[in-house]
Design a protein around this motif. Structure first.
Motif, PDB file in Angstrom:
ATOM      1  N   VAL A  20      26.142  45.171  35.081  1.00  0.00           N
ATOM      2  CA  VAL A  20      26.581  45.329  36.470  1.00  0.00           C
ATOM      3  C   VAL A  20      26.105  46.689  36.969  1.00  0.00           C
TER       4      VAL A  20
ATOM      5  N   HIS B 103      19.474  51.475  33.990  1.00  0.00           N
ATOM      6  CA  HIS B 103      19.391  50.026  33.794  1.00  0.00           C
ATOM      7  C   HIS B 103      18.269  49.650  32.839  1.00  0.00           C
TER       8      HIS B 103
ATOM      9  N   ARG C 137      26.236  35.834  26.382  1.00  0.00           N
ATOM     10  CA  ARG C 137      25.787  36.117  27.737  1.00  0.00           C
ATOM     11  C   ARG C 137      26.177  37.555  28.059  1.00  0.00           C
TER      12      ARG C 137
ATOM     13  N   CYS D 203      18.735  47.903  29.128  1.00  0.00           N
ATOM     14  CA  CYS D 203      18.108  46.600  28.864  1.00  0.00           C
ATOM     15  C   CYS D 203      17.271  46.659  27.586  1.00  0.00           C
TER      16      CYS D 203
ATOM     17  N   THR E 233      29.264  43.397  30.583  1.00  0.00           N
ATOM     18  CA  THR E 233      30.149  42.297  30.204  1.00  0.00           C
ATOM     19  C   THR E 233      29.427  41.386  29.233  1.00  0.00           C
TER      20      THR E 233
ATOM     21  N   GLN F 192      25.721  40.706  30.600  1.00  0.00           N
ATOM     22  CA  GLN F 192      25.312  41.052  31.960  1.00  0.00           C
ATOM     23  C   GLN F 192      25.527  42.538  32.198  1.00  0.00           C
TER      24      GLN F 192
ATOM     25  N   GLY G 216      26.498  31.741  24.990  1.00  0.00           N
ATOM     26  CA  GLY G 216      25.453  31.884  25.993  1.00  0.00           C
ATOM     27  C   GLY G 216      24.372  30.846  25.941  1.00  0.00           C
TER      28      GLY G 216
END
Length: 290
Positions: A128, A102, A124, A106, A140, A126, A145
């Motif tokens: 998961v 993660h 936007r 990021c 996704t 995201q 956004g």
């Protein structure tokens, strides 16, 4: 460079300045703006507002339709490249050795947004994750956004100056004069081979610089009086098509006859010669029997 430190230095030493404003909000109301026609027959809207709290500096906001199209095209290109970069992160989730952490993903998305400046805020995205929150299972993305536009006012750029007594049109005309001079010097640098400048030839370089600077505005002013408003780069391209050629003929007595003359001027070049009142066959015709 129009940094705050340089502008402050100019003000401290009593110099006048008219420079591009870097950053800051661009509040533009077309209803309050002054419309003028540029040399390219384009309508430009100018808005004159006080910038500094002490009232010693103002900002001129300029809206150009062509600049707006350019800004919007740049944003669309940046968005397309941002969208093209997203699948690279998504594809790694289905590969055994692909990145799934993660924090790493990021960071990768942050680098993509930074690289495609202005595009990331329109999406936007995201991540998961699984139950642990450390492993990403899906990514996704959806456009739309952020309600904030980039650039916030397409086609608008600002100028800042301490010439508060000047009106909008005079400020704009002066600024375009400065940009024309900059383009001219960039062109002359390559044509005259000003670099490198050696100490023992600096006086000669300066003399040629001033001489060329005087010649180019004189020629452009005379052409402008006859309706020719081309830039110096365009005029240089028009002038470059004509050449001096030498044809050699053999005579009956065995001697050769070299004839040197200029090629026939193209229509645009002929119009330039007529406006400048000079011959369309520079150098004339030279013959030499050898």
């Amino acid at each position: 460079m129009t940094t705050e430190a340089n502008v402050a230095w100019l003000v401290e030493h009593g110099y006048r300045h008219l420079v591009v404003r870097r950053g800051g909000p661009r509040q533009f109301e077309e209803a309050r703006a002054l419309a003028i026609e540029t040399a390219g027959e384009q309508i430009l809207h100018l808005l004159h507002e006080v910038l500094s709290p002490d009232g010693q500096e103002l900002c001129l906001y300029c809206h150009s339709p062509s600049r707006q199209l350019k800004d919007e095209a740049m944003l669309e290109q940046s968005c397309r490249r941002f969208e093209a970069g997203l699948p690279q992160s998504v594809d790694g989730l289905s590969k055994p050795r692909g990145e799934k952490r993660h924090d790493k993903l990021c960071k990768r998305l942050g680098q993509l947004k930074q690289k495609r400046f202005g595009a990331g805020q329109h999406y936007r995205v995201q991540l998961v994750t699984d139950e642990t929150g450390q492993r990403v299972t899906a990514i996704t993305g959806k456009r739309g956004g952020s309600p904030v536009r980039w650039p916030p006012t397409p086609g608008v750029h600002g100028l800042r100056t301490n010439q508060i007594a000047w009106d909008e049109e005079r400020l704009w005309r002066t600024y375009t004069l400065l940009t024309n001079l900059e383009r001219m010097f960039r062109s002359l640098k390559s044509e005259l081979g000003w670099r490198p400048i050696y100490p023992h030839r600096s006086d000669g370089h300066l003399f040629i610089t001033v001489l060329a600077y005087q010649c180019v505005p004189f020629l452009r002013t005379r052409l402008k009086n006859t309706g020719i408003t081309d830039s110096w780069a365009t005029l240089r391209d028009i002038l470059s098509v004509q050449r001096r050629v030498t044809a050699t003929f053999s005579q009956r007595d065995g001697r050769s006859l070299p004839v040197r003359k200029a090629t026939v001027a193209e229509p645009d070049l002929m119009a330039t010669y007529r406006a400048l009142r000079i011959s369309a066959t520079p150098g004339g015709t030279k013959k030499l029997i050898t």
